[in-house]
Design an enzyme around this catalytic site. Sequence first.
Site, PDB file in Angstrom:
ATOM      1  N   ARG A 107       0.680  -1.262   0.142  1.00  0.00           N
ATOM      2  CA  ARG A 107      -0.300   0.086   0.435  1.00  0.00           C
ATOM      3  C   ARG A 107       0.931   1.262  -0.163  1.00  0.00           C
ATOM      4  O   ARG A 107       1.824   1.196   0.800  1.00  0.00           O
ATOM      5  CB  ARG A 107      -1.315   0.201   0.571  1.00  0.00           C
ATOM      6  CG  ARG A 107      -2.104   1.129   1.726  1.00  0.00           C
ATOM      7  CD  ARG A 107      -2.916   1.569   2.489  1.00  0.00           C
ATOM      8  NE  ARG A 107      -3.040   2.564   2.754  1.00  0.00           N
ATOM      9  CZ  ARG A 107      -3.056   3.108   3.942  1.00  0.00           C
ATOM     10  NH1 ARG A 107      -2.447   2.685   5.145  1.00  0.00           N
ATOM     11  NH2 ARG A 107      -3.921   4.027   4.196  1.00  0.00           N
ATOM     12  N   HIS A 153      -2.920  10.820   1.222  1.00  0.00           N
ATOM     13  CA  HIS A 153      -2.339  10.568   2.562  1.00  0.00           C
ATOM     14  C   HIS A 153      -2.011  11.910   3.360  1.00  0.00           C
ATOM     15  O   HIS A 153      -0.758  11.912   3.731  1.00  0.00           O
ATOM     16  CB  HIS A 153      -1.715   9.279   2.772  1.00  0.00           C
ATOM     17  CG  HIS A 153      -1.372   8.312   3.652  1.00  0.00           C
ATOM     18  ND1 HIS A 153      -1.204   7.606   3.610  1.00  0.00           N
ATOM     19  CD2 HIS A 153      -0.411   8.873   5.148  1.00  0.00           C
ATOM     20  CE1 HIS A 153      -0.815   6.353   5.522  1.00  0.00           C
ATOM     21  NE2 HIS A 153      -0.565   8.534   6.081  1.00  0.00           N
ATOM     22  N   GLU A 199      -7.779   8.241   7.075  1.00  0.00           N
ATOM     23  CA  GLU A 199      -7.896   8.344   7.986  1.00  0.00           C
ATOM     24  C   GLU A 199      -7.707  10.082   8.182  1.00  0.00           C
ATOM     25  O   GLU A 199      -7.344  10.772   8.723  1.00  0.00           O
ATOM     26  CB  GLU A 199      -6.624   8.487   9.248  1.00  0.00           C
ATOM     27  CG  GLU A 199      -6.211   7.008   9.304  1.00  0.00           C
ATOM     28  CD  GLU A 199      -5.462   6.884  10.745  1.00  0.00           C
ATOM     29  OE1 GLU A 199      -4.462   7.879  11.078  1.00  0.00           O
ATOM     30  OE2 GLU A 199      -4.590   6.057  10.871  1.00  0.00           O
ATOM     31  N   ASN A 340      -7.312   1.183   9.829  1.00  0.00           N
ATOM     32  CA  ASN A 340      -6.787   1.615  10.289  1.00  0.00           C
ATOM     33  C   ASN A 340      -7.214   1.422  12.110  1.00  0.00           C
ATOM     34  O   ASN A 340      -7.751   2.121  12.722  1.00  0.00           O
ATOM     35  CB  ASN A 340      -5.396   2.645  10.445  1.00  0.00           C
ATOM     36  CG  ASN A 340      -4.905   3.120   8.494  1.00  0.00           C
ATOM     37  OD1 ASN A 340      -4.526   2.268   8.605  1.00  0.00           O
ATOM     38  ND2 ASN A 340      -4.597   3.479   8.434  1.00  0.00           N
ATOM     39  N   TYR A 342      -5.443   1.157  16.193  1.00  0.00           N
ATOM     40  CA  TYR A 342      -3.757   1.541  17.441  1.00  0.00           C
ATOM     41  C   TYR A 342      -4.107   1.594  18.222  1.00  0.00           C
ATOM     42  O   TYR A 342      -3.254   1.499  19.364  1.00  0.00           O
ATOM     43  CB  TYR A 342      -3.085   2.807  16.157  1.00  0.00           C
ATOM     44  CG  TYR A 342      -2.523   2.677  14.891  1.00  0.00           C
ATOM     45  CD1 TYR A 342      -0.905   2.315  15.148  1.00  0.00           C
ATOM     46  CD2 TYR A 342      -3.329   3.098  14.144  1.00  0.00           C
ATOM     47  CE1 TYR A 342      -0.967   1.833  13.997  1.00  0.00           C
ATOM     48  CE2 TYR A 342      -2.835   3.531  12.718  1.00  0.00           C
ATOM     49  CZ  TYR A 342      -1.056   2.554  12.916  1.00  0.00           C
ATOM     50  OH  TYR A 342      -0.369   2.571  11.299  1.00  0.00           O
ATOM     51  N   GLU A 408      -3.275  -0.265   7.692  1.00  0.00           N
ATOM     52  CA  GLU A 408      -2.233  -0.653   9.025  1.00  0.00           C
ATOM     53  C   GLU A 408      -2.681  -1.138  10.032  1.00  0.00           C
ATOM     54  O   GLU A 408      -3.878  -0.959  10.910  1.00  0.00           O
ATOM     55  CB  GLU A 408      -2.294   1.251   9.167  1.00  0.00           C
ATOM     56  CG  GLU A 408      -1.490   1.909   7.954  1.00  0.00           C
ATOM     57  CD  GLU A 408      -1.547   3.702   8.073  1.00  0.00           C
ATOM     58  OE1 GLU A 408      -1.620   3.847   9.219  1.00  0.00           O
ATOM     59  OE2 GLU A 408      -1.963   4.460   6.737  1.00  0.00           O
TER      60      GLU A 408
HETATM   61  C1  BGC Z   1      -1.105   6.905   9.891  1.00  0.00           C
HETATM   62  C2  BGC Z   1       0.633   6.626   9.582  1.00  0.00           C
HETATM   63  C3  BGC Z   1       1.046   7.301  10.847  1.00  0.00           C
HETATM   64  C4  BGC Z   1       0.983   5.427  11.852  1.00  0.00           C
HETATM   65  C5  BGC Z   1       1.128   5.772  13.060  1.00  0.00           C
HETATM   66  C6  BGC Z   1      -1.800   6.529  11.150  1.00  0.00           C
HETATM   67  O1  BGC Z   1      -2.111   7.151  11.591  1.00  0.00           O
HETATM   68  O2  BGC Z   1      -1.568   6.595   8.533  1.00  0.00           O
HETATM   69  O3  BGC Z   1       0.905   7.439   8.644  1.00  0.00           O
HETATM   70  O4  BGC Z   1       3.036   7.257  10.237  1.00  0.00           O
HETATM   71  O5  BGC Z   1      -0.432   6.320  11.888  1.00  0.00           O
HETATM   72  O6  BGC Z   1       1.169   7.171  13.687  1.00  0.00           O
END
Ligand code: BGC
Length: 550
Positions: A107, A153, A199, A340, A342, A408
């Site tokens: 990607r 992006h 995002e 994505n 996290y 991601e």
């Molecule tokens: C983004 C990336 C970023 C990653 C880690 C995501 O929010 O798409 O560009 O590097 O998180 O922070």
Amino acid sequence: MLLLMTFSVLLSTACCVVYDYGAYDATRDAFLPGRFPDGFSFSTATAAYQIEGAWNASGKGESIWDRFSHTPGKVDRGDTGDVACDSYNKYREDVQLMKNMGLRDYRLSLSWPRIFPDGTLAGGVNQDGVDYYNNVIDELIANGITPMVTLYHWDLPQALQEKYGGWVNETLVEHFNDFATFAFQTFGDRVKNWITFNEPKPVCNKGYETGTRAPGVRDLTLLSAYRCGHTIIKAHARAYHTYDRGFRSSQGGIVGITLNLDWAEPRDPDLPTDVQATDRYMQIYSGWFAHPIYVDGDYPPFIKEGLQQVDLANPGETVPSFSAEDAAYIAGTADFFGLNHYKTRIVTSRDITVGTAGQTFRDTIEATVAPEWPQSASSWLYVVPWGLRRLLKHIKQTYGDPDVYITENGRSDPDVQPPILEDTDRVCYYMTYIDEVLKAIKDDDVKVKSYTAWSFMDNFEWDKGYTERFGLFYVDFTDPNRPRTPKRSAGFYTDIIANNGFPEGADVTKMVNDMWGQCRGSGTAGLHDSNGLLALFFTIIALCTSLKWT
Ligand code: BGC
């Protein structure tokens, strides 16, 4: 030790109830071996501004990130993306590294001002920029790697920021559509997987609310942030329809959007106000973009309520709202759900009066983390693998059981010397998160089609510059050649790809079995020894002081 245990139990009973969040799921901490379904894709990702460099090479226009990083004080250590990983010159080497890993998908994103230097079609096309992306795409395909391309992006042409104020202005819908149309026309014979936006949430919250990221606009009333989101939703839908009507039948590709969704658990699952606050959190932080696109073309109810308060705080201004016609145009504009992921958070309700002392509807929620969750080098990134599985189930149930592409997922290490090449924490991260994806597919029947590790290599981490490293490959940013060195996690990911997961009997599966306790032992689960008991003791103290009082 027995004394300590008894004391811990008595203490926990006396002062608080300790929730082992989600312990109701018996498989939460267990390793599930097995293969991913045939055709499942393991990928890695990067983004143009984070890796390319060549910020002003051969006709490229300035982006808001060029301007932001060149402004003193905006990025840690004064880092910029001027050279970054120098992928503008080193993309062939990168493709070989990917090929050696057995990757079949990658990607990447296009830099809008590298193609349209002033952001507009009328302003002219930069042929060198087009050639660059043609070369990258051809190189990938020649090496058996399928590109997935993100159109936006985060590197908006600076000219559009200056002329229109950026994403707060709906004029950008048409300019983005021109750019998307050009990309479909030019690269769509080879690119079949398109993502319109990456995002949008931080684009708007950090770019147009706190101002901590480009373009650095600060407006704490939330008006600019929600205007930004409104334009992006319309621009996404417009580009989707453009592809659908003009390109789908001849090119046969798919178009979606990548959203960053958090998972949230109520701090006290027995307290209705905490459960309601968690629902509000999910509406605001996960539903802002997902609800209009995947449900009914409109904002989730709590955002609509919140927008009325934003309206009151901004007399004379019009807050965004979708008409019935807009809603019909927006709903269903995605062929897949790009995710994505996290963050997992624990949520409680705050009893505040919205509108006083700058409090907004978002302040009715307080989000924290559990003290035992391991942290990464990023202040906001804690390791909670089971949050991903629950989120995937939530997406299935809330957004119409879509095909999910995890675009991601990853964790950061600090920028230290000597470099962290034996990145066991990242190996643990991928092992446990990828296994949660397997559980979501096998046990919850979620239609996850791909998993993408963020990132292929260390790169420019936005306002943190090069201080946080997310890569499978280490990049030496002090060396003009920007050499790439595989970390231990690159080898581990290679093994997962080769085995399509963790099949019984494979070496990778044995390794995961051996490491599982170590990787999962840092939470309250897996308390096998005296260190574990000590951890339990301190965890209880911490939970009592920070999470729930009686
Ligand atoms: C983004 C990336 C970023 C990653 C880690 C995501 O929010 O798409 O560009 O590097 O998180 O922070």
